[in-house]
Structures are given as C-alpha cells and as structure tokens.
Design an enzyme around this catalytic site. Structure first.
Site, PDB file in Angstrom:
ATOM      1  N   SER A  89      -4.554  -9.384  -0.406  1.00 23.28           N
ATOM      2  CA  SER A  89      -5.451  -8.956  -1.481  1.00 23.28           C
ATOM      3  C   SER A  89      -5.798  -7.493  -1.237  1.00 23.28           C
ATOM      4  CB  SER A  89      -6.723  -9.808  -1.488  1.00 23.28           C
ATOM      5  OG  SER A  89      -6.427 -11.140  -1.832  1.00 23.28           O
ATOM      6  N   LYS A 164      -6.356 -10.875  -9.165  1.00 22.40           N
ATOM      7  CA  LYS A 164      -7.028 -11.358  -7.951  1.00 22.40           C
ATOM      8  C   LYS A 164      -8.431 -10.764  -7.838  1.00 22.40           C
ATOM      9  CE  LYS A 164      -7.889 -13.372  -4.106  1.00 22.40           C
ATOM     10  NZ  LYS A 164      -7.118 -13.286  -2.857  1.00 22.40           N
ATOM     11  N   LYS A 232     -14.813  -6.887   1.353  1.00 24.43           N
ATOM     12  CA  LYS A 232     -13.730  -5.933   1.071  1.00 24.43           C
ATOM     13  C   LYS A 232     -13.216  -6.108  -0.359  1.00 24.43           C
ATOM     14  CE  LYS A 232      -9.751  -7.216   1.817  1.00 24.43           C
ATOM     15  NZ  LYS A 232      -8.625  -7.853   1.071  1.00 24.43           N
TER      16      LYS A 232
END
Length: 291
Positions: A89, A164, A232
């Site tokens: 990701s 995502k 993150k």
C-alpha cells in the site's frame, strides 16, 4: 510458474506460502530471516533473476522505490518481459513512477494492493484492486486468484493504490465509529456482546463489527494490521485528497485520532486499538461503570 516474492511480513508470508501450496516455484527474499516453505533467496537480485512474476509486499513507498529502483533491485535484475506486481500500500504517484520506470526497461507492472487483513491473507480471500493495463491484468490473474477472492481491474497505473486509499479511509472511519459506539454503550452499562450482535444484524452491520468488535470488547489488540501502517495509509489519503482538491473532513479527524494512537505508544497494536484513544478522550477505563 517461477515467482519472486519480496517481503515476508504479516501479510506477505501467508500470501507467499499460499503460492507455494498452489504449486508455484516461489523464491522469496526478506530483510530479516524468516522460516518459509519455498526457497529463501539471499538477495532481491537472486530472487528475481529468473522469475516470470515478481511480487513486492512492503511497508511504504520508500521501501518499494528502493527495492524496485535500486542498483541491485528488481528492475536491474529482472528479465525483460517479467511481470512486476506491487501488492504493497503506497502512494498512487509512487505506483505510477514504478510503472513508468518498469516500462522503460521492458518489465510489465501492476499496482495491486489488498484488503482483508492477516486472516484474508491466510485464507486466500483478499480483495485485490489492480491498476495497470488490461492485458497485464489478465496475465496476472492466475497468480492473483491464489491470493484473493475479489479481484478487480480498476484502471490504469496508480488506480489500484487510489482505490486502496479510499478503502483505508472507510476502514479507519468505521473503526473509529465502532470504538465510539462501544465506549458510549459501556458508559450506559449496556452489555456489549448482545449489543454488538443486534447492531451487526441491522443497517449498522459492517465487517469491523464482525471481525474486530470481540477483540475490542476484550481489549486484545494482537496486530492483524498495525496502527503504524494505518497511520501511514491515512497520510497517503490526506496527501492525495489535497492534491485532488477534495474535502475529507471526517477522514482528517480520523487521521488525527490514528496519529494520537501512535503518539500514545500504540503503533505496534492492531488498528482496532483506536478504541484506546476514544476511551482516553472519554476519561474511561475498560469496564468502568457510569459515574
């Protein structure tokens, strides 16, 4: 098929193991030693040198860029025509850069991040959102079908990472609301297990209630997806929203709560430990009755 797999973390190890069990010849590389059913390579270059397909499953954009673009990295070592599938990701812009650099040296590239957590990786039931060319997507399907049950081509390079980011926005927001609901219910001395059962059966039902509520009630936060990583990912969401000029007020608040969880020392816990921040804001401890 000869597959190189770089990154044997919480998600990567069960994914690579499923590929071995499906009959593929998997050569894996991880920075720290791991036990693995396939072949462990001594370097990225050794892992990818003869691979038909190369999968990277790494923590963040700088990790992917270093592994893929480095002097002894994927693009320097892979055969021309190899298919690179980055399942990390990372930022959509980084995924687009990887695809451009790969194309320049004759390596096909897809960004294919996943959702479903550790259990989905173990069960081979991940949701996989894929960016890149339709032709490369079709070539990757026999591999991806080992790893996931919902596999969708969502657009050109970078589109998988954009989807995502949206996924992580929804998941974090939902965890936050479930945490608020549990804290609210506990404050009113409501039994949490039956409350969750009835909530999950109505319009409020969602996978966070199904998969995470029991652990949140018990205050067990064994990491399936760590606070650090979701922090993150929400940074990617904030940056991408700013670049597109889109407002995400609820997402921005959730990102701040996730940052607070990390600042409070919960970074290594499961992202459902966001509950601890909500309880702290409410000045409550587990099981505390209504004042």
């Amino acid at each position: 098929m000869r597959i190189a797999f770089v990154g044997l973390g919480i998600m990567g190890l069960p994914m690579a193991t499923n590929l071995v069990r499906a009959g593929h010849d998997v050569w894996a590389y991880n920075r720290s030693p791991r036990s693995f059913e396939g072949t462990l390579a001594g370097s990225v270059a050794e892992a990818v040198a003869e691979a038909d397909v190369i999968i990277t499953m790494l923590p963040d954009s700088p990790d992917v860029l270093a592994v893929v673009l480095g002097d002894d990295g994927v693009l320097a070592s892979a055969g021309r025509g190899a298919l690179l599938i980055d399942m990390s990701s990372i930022a959509p812009a980084a995924a687009s850069d990887v695809a451009a650099e790969a194309g320049a040296v004759g390596v096909r590239a897809l960004d294919a991040p996943v959702s479903g957590g550790e259990q989905g990786a173990i069960d081979g039931t991940l949701s996989i959102m894929v960016g890149g060319s339709a032709e490369d997507f079709e070539a990757a399907l026999p591999v991806l079908e080992v790893l996931g049950s919902t596999i969708v081509h969502v657009g050109p390079a970078g589109a998988g990472q954009t989807v995502k980011a949206a996924n992580q926005l929804i998941v974090a927001g939902t965890i936050g609301l479930v945490a608020e609901a549990l804290t609210f219910l506990a404050a009113h001395s409501v039994e949490l297990e039956p409350a969750v059962e009835v909530l999950a059966g109505g319009l409020a039902g969602n996978r966070i209630l199904d998969r995470k509520a029991a652990g949140m009630i018990a205050h067990t936060f064994e990491p399936g997806f760590r606070i650090d990583l979701h922090h993150k990912d929400l940074g990617i969401v904030i940056d991408s929203a700013r670049a597109a000029g889109t407002a995400i007020p609820l997402g921005a608040v959730t990102a701040q709560l996730m940052a607070a969880a990390r600042a409070q020392g919960h970074g290594s816990l499961d992202h459902s430990a966001l509950l601890l921040v909500i309880e702290s804001l409410s000045r409550r401890t587990p099981g505390q009755p209504t004042p």
